[in-house]
Design an enzyme around this catalytic site. Structure first.
Site, PDB file in Angstrom:
ATOM      1  N   HIS A 115       6.966   3.607   2.449  1.00 17.45           N
ATOM      2  CA  HIS A 115       7.206   3.609   3.891  1.00 17.45           C
ATOM      3  C   HIS A 115       7.809   2.280   4.334  1.00 17.45           C
ATOM      4  O   HIS A 115       7.344   1.225   3.917  1.00 17.45           O
ATOM      5  CB  HIS A 115       5.900   3.828   4.656  1.00 17.45           C
ATOM      6  CG  HIS A 115       5.341   5.203   4.521  1.00 17.45           C
ATOM      7  ND1 HIS A 115       4.021   5.489   4.798  1.00 17.45           N
ATOM      8  CD2 HIS A 115       5.903   6.379   4.151  1.00 17.45           C
ATOM      9  CE1 HIS A 115       3.802   6.778   4.600  1.00 17.45           C
ATOM     10  NE2 HIS A 115       4.928   7.342   4.198  1.00 17.45           N
ATOM     11  N   TYR A 120      -2.736   7.788   8.381  1.00 12.29           N
ATOM     12  CA  TYR A 120      -3.851   8.119   7.502  1.00 12.29           C
ATOM     13  C   TYR A 120      -5.168   7.527   7.974  1.00 12.29           C
ATOM     14  O   TYR A 120      -6.226   8.007   7.586  1.00 12.29           O
ATOM     15  CB  TYR A 120      -3.533   7.712   6.058  1.00 12.29           C
ATOM     16  CG  TYR A 120      -2.311   8.439   5.574  1.00 12.29           C
ATOM     17  CD1 TYR A 120      -2.322   9.817   5.398  1.00 12.29           C
ATOM     18  CD2 TYR A 120      -1.113   7.770   5.358  1.00 12.29           C
ATOM     19  CE1 TYR A 120      -1.187  10.502   5.004  1.00 12.29           C
ATOM     20  CE2 TYR A 120       0.026   8.448   4.961  1.00 12.29           C
ATOM     21  CZ  TYR A 120      -0.024   9.808   4.788  1.00 12.29           C
ATOM     22  OH  TYR A 120       1.098  10.486   4.411  1.00 12.29           O
TER      23      TYR A 120
END
Length: 187
Positions: A158, A167
């Site tokens: 990312h 998350y």
């Protein structure tokens, strides 16, 4: 003015559900494919483009070349995944790509989705699960095991930490630590 995109949280499988899913697959190639997707948190495109020389068995590393955003990254290869790959190589003996379909061409994403669909049919899992759910589950399980969010960001490839921060909303470990004031009530 454009409408706002919905902010939906990703679906995540529990560790028991992952074990059940992977345990239900009998075909060595299919099991290896699903195991690699989960154990390294790979995207399906990255997995199907993997060449044999992208796996360094000596250093236990997987080299993702030109992933999303044309970025390269290294991902640690677990000893268990290494054993699964070796067993797979001995049985199928692929030429260049790790996963080859008919006529030694790249395995297709459609075939991979069918593998997952058949595996889900063998289990009692009723959640909406895609191949990308395995990646979400991997990231969430890393976070729940105490892995720093910056390492998870690096492993997933990312650019923006905000992408990885999703998350933290899915992880149950942090939520379980919150003490609900209602628990002090004597009702």
């Amino acid at each position: 003015e454009r409408p706002k995109r919905s902010n939906r949280l990703p679906e995540v499988l529990s560790l028991d559900e992952i074990k059940e899913l992977l345990g239900s697959v009998k075909n060595t190639k299919h099991k290896t494919l699903l195991c690699l997707l989960y154990s390294c948190g790979l995207r399906i495109g990255e997995t199907l483009k993997l060449h044999q020389n992208d796996i360094d068995f000596e250093r236990n590393l997987l080299h993702i070349k030109s992933g999303k955003g044309r970025k390269d990254r290294y991902i640690p290869l677990s000893n268990t995944m290494k054993d699964v790959l070796i067993k797979y190589y001995r049985k199928y003996r692929p030429d260049t790509l790790v996963f080859e379909g008919v006529n030694k061409k790249a395995y297709s994403p459609v075939s991979a989705r069918q593998v997952l669909k058949r595996a889900l049919a063998q289990t009692g899992i009723t959640k909406y699960v895609t191949l990308h759910t395995l990646r979400h589950s991997y990231a969430t399980h890393l976070l729940e095991n105490g892995t720093d969010i910056r390492f998870i960001q690096e492993l997933l490839g990312h650019n923006d930490p905000k992408t990885t921060m999703i998350y933290t909303h899915v992880s149950t470990t942090s939520l379980e630590k919150i003490k609900n004031p209602f628990d002090d009530f004597k009702i």
